[in-house]
Design an enzyme around this catalytic site. Structure first.
Site, PDB file in Angstrom:
ATOM      1  N   ASP A  76       0.844  -1.184   0.000  1.00 15.91           N
ATOM      2  CA  ASP A  76       0.000   0.000   0.000  1.00 15.91           C
ATOM      3  C   ASP A  76       0.889   1.248   0.000  1.00 15.91           C
ATOM      4  O   ASP A  76       1.648   1.474   0.935  1.00 15.91           O
ATOM      5  CB  ASP A  76      -0.879  -0.037   1.253  1.00 15.91           C
ATOM      6  CG  ASP A  76      -1.845   1.114   1.376  1.00 15.91           C
ATOM      7  OD1 ASP A  76      -1.707   2.130   0.660  1.00 15.91           O
ATOM      8  OD2 ASP A  76      -2.757   1.009   2.226  1.00 15.91           O
ATOM      9  N   ILE A  77       0.770   2.061  -1.024  1.00 16.38           N
ATOM     10  CA  ILE A  77       1.625   3.251  -1.143  1.00 16.38           C
ATOM     11  C   ILE A  77       1.398   4.233   0.007  1.00 16.38           C
ATOM     12  O   ILE A  77       2.305   4.960   0.382  1.00 16.38           O
ATOM     13  CB  ILE A  77       1.449   3.931  -2.520  1.00 16.38           C
ATOM     14  CG1 ILE A  77       2.641   4.852  -2.811  1.00 16.38           C
ATOM     15  CG2 ILE A  77       0.095   4.643  -2.619  1.00 16.38           C
ATOM     16  CD1 ILE A  77       2.745   5.278  -4.259  1.00 16.38           C
TER      17      ILE A  77
ATOM     18  N   ASN B  19      -6.246  12.542 -10.842  1.00 14.58           N
ATOM     19  CA  ASN B  19      -6.981  12.989 -12.021  1.00 14.58           C
ATOM     20  C   ASN B  19      -6.739  14.484 -12.152  1.00 14.58           C
ATOM     21  O   ASN B  19      -6.236  15.128 -11.229  1.00 14.58           O
ATOM     22  CB  ASN B  19      -8.470  12.616 -11.952  1.00 14.58           C
ATOM     23  CG  ASN B  19      -9.170  13.246 -10.779  1.00 14.58           C
ATOM     24  OD1 ASN B  19      -9.116  14.450 -10.595  1.00 14.58           O
ATOM     25  ND2 ASN B  19      -9.854  12.444  -9.990  1.00 14.58           N
TER      26      ASN B  19
ATOM     27  N   ASP C 133      -5.473   7.512  -6.002  1.00 21.49           N
ATOM     28  CA  ASP C 133      -5.844   8.899  -5.707  1.00 21.49           C
ATOM     29  C   ASP C 133      -6.779   8.970  -4.500  1.00 21.49           C
ATOM     30  O   ASP C 133      -6.542   9.722  -3.551  1.00 21.49           O
ATOM     31  CB  ASP C 133      -6.503   9.504  -6.951  1.00 21.49           C
ATOM     32  CG  ASP C 133      -6.682  11.010  -6.886  1.00 21.49           C
ATOM     33  OD1 ASP C 133      -5.997  11.673  -6.083  1.00 21.49           O
ATOM     34  OD2 ASP C 133      -7.506  11.518  -7.660  1.00 21.49           O
TER      35      ASP C 133
ATOM     36  N   SER D 197      -1.259   5.133 -14.487  1.00 24.45           N
ATOM     37  CA  SER D 197      -2.141   4.885 -15.637  1.00 24.45           C
ATOM     38  C   SER D 197      -2.513   3.424 -15.871  1.00 24.45           C
ATOM     39  O   SER D 197      -3.263   3.127 -16.794  1.00 24.45           O
ATOM     40  CB  SER D 197      -1.574   5.466 -16.929  1.00 24.45           C
ATOM     41  OG  SER D 197      -1.694   6.867 -16.935  1.00 24.45           O
ATOM     42  N   THR D 198      -2.017   2.491 -15.052  1.00 21.56           N
ATOM     43  CA  THR D 198      -2.280   1.073 -15.314  1.00 21.56           C
ATOM     44  C   THR D 198      -3.560   0.558 -14.671  1.00 21.56           C
ATOM     45  O   THR D 198      -3.923  -0.593 -14.870  1.00 21.56           O
ATOM     46  CB  THR D 198      -1.110   0.192 -14.843  1.00 21.56           C
ATOM     47  OG1 THR D 198      -0.956   0.361 -13.432  1.00 21.56           O
ATOM     48  CG2 THR D 198       0.174   0.546 -15.571  1.00 21.56           C
ATOM     49  N   GLY D 199      -4.248   1.402 -13.934  1.00 18.40           N
ATOM     50  CA  GLY D 199      -5.511   0.999 -13.327  1.00 18.40           C
ATOM     51  C   GLY D 199      -6.673   1.360 -14.230  1.00 18.40           C
ATOM     52  O   GLY D 199      -6.767   0.902 -15.367  1.00 18.40           O
TER      53      GLY D 199
ATOM     54  N   TYR E 175      -7.202   3.825 -15.971  1.00 15.17           N
ATOM     55  CA  TYR E 175      -6.855   4.463 -17.244  1.00 15.17           C
ATOM     56  C   TYR E 175      -6.427   3.452 -18.305  1.00 15.17           C
ATOM     57  O   TYR E 175      -6.134   3.816 -19.437  1.00 15.17           O
ATOM     58  CB  TYR E 175      -5.778   5.526 -17.046  1.00 15.17           C
ATOM     59  CG  TYR E 175      -6.308   6.825 -16.448  1.00 15.17           C
ATOM     60  CD1 TYR E 175      -7.609   6.945 -15.960  1.00 15.17           C
ATOM     61  CD2 TYR E 175      -5.514   7.942 -16.377  1.00 15.17           C
ATOM     62  CE1 TYR E 175      -8.087   8.128 -15.421  1.00 15.17           C
ATOM     63  CE2 TYR E 175      -5.976   9.146 -15.839  1.00 15.17           C
ATOM     64  CZ  TYR E 175      -7.265   9.220 -15.365  1.00 15.17           C
ATOM     65  OH  TYR E 175      -7.733  10.400 -14.839  1.00 15.17           O
TER      66      TYR E 175
END
Length: 173
Positions: free
Chosen positions: A14-15, A28, A38, A126-128, A130
């Site tokens: 978890d970041i 976004n 986000d 962007s790999t989720g 998006y």
């Protein structure tokens, strides 16, 4: 003299739990929170992050943060000092948007250098939602960070799932 390239570390987790100078948020363009990474950063970091994002929107970023750009705020209650928000591109099989994705990593490191950050944690931008294919996203992330002219000493890719970890590991090792 060119600074040495940052060391690259992979973490499955978890970041929002990373104790680093700066956490990168796959934001976004509104900067006002959302889903995925986000939303998790805004929820865990608390209202101070949103307050600074609103101030940015009221000022220089009235139309939102452009894709590929990066800007920093406080990290609020997160165990980091700053959050660097970057807006990744949506994947398109009809148009090569990889320069915009690479810009997210480069610009985030540029902002980290301005802040004096030495350790930075990145998600797989962007790999989720998006839709960027994980293997290609990993390649772009690792190649861009390795080529970056930065004073950041450690870049930590914090990957939520086993598939993301495997994809990044194939480029880091």
């Amino acid at each position: 003299m060119t600074p040495p390239h940052p060391s690259l570390t992979l973490v499955r987790g978890d970041i929002t739990e990373q104790r680093v100078d700066a956490i990168v948020n796959a934001a976004n363009s509104s900067l006002l929170g959302g889903g995925g990474v986000d939303g998790a950063i805004h929820r865990r970091g608390g209202p101070d992050i949103l307050a600074e994002c609103r101030a940015l929107r009221a000022g220089h970023y009235g139309r939102g943060l452009p894709t590929g750009a990066a800007v920093a705020t406080t990290a609020g209650r997160l165990p980091a000092r700053w959050v660097i928000h970057t807006v990744g591109p949506r994947y398109s099989p009809e148009e090569d948007r990889s320069p915009l994705l690479a810009s997210c990593y480069r610009e985030s490191l540029r902002v980290a250098d301005e802040l004096g950050a030495r350790t930075v944690a990145f998600p797989a931008v962007s790999t989720g939602i998006y839709g960027w294919p994980m293997e290609d996203g990993a390649r772009i992330a690792v190649e861009t960070v390795r080529a970056a002219d930065t004073r950041v000493e450690e870049v930590r890719f914090v990957l939520f799932g086993a598939g993301a970890y495997t994809a990044f590991a194939s480029w880091v090792e």
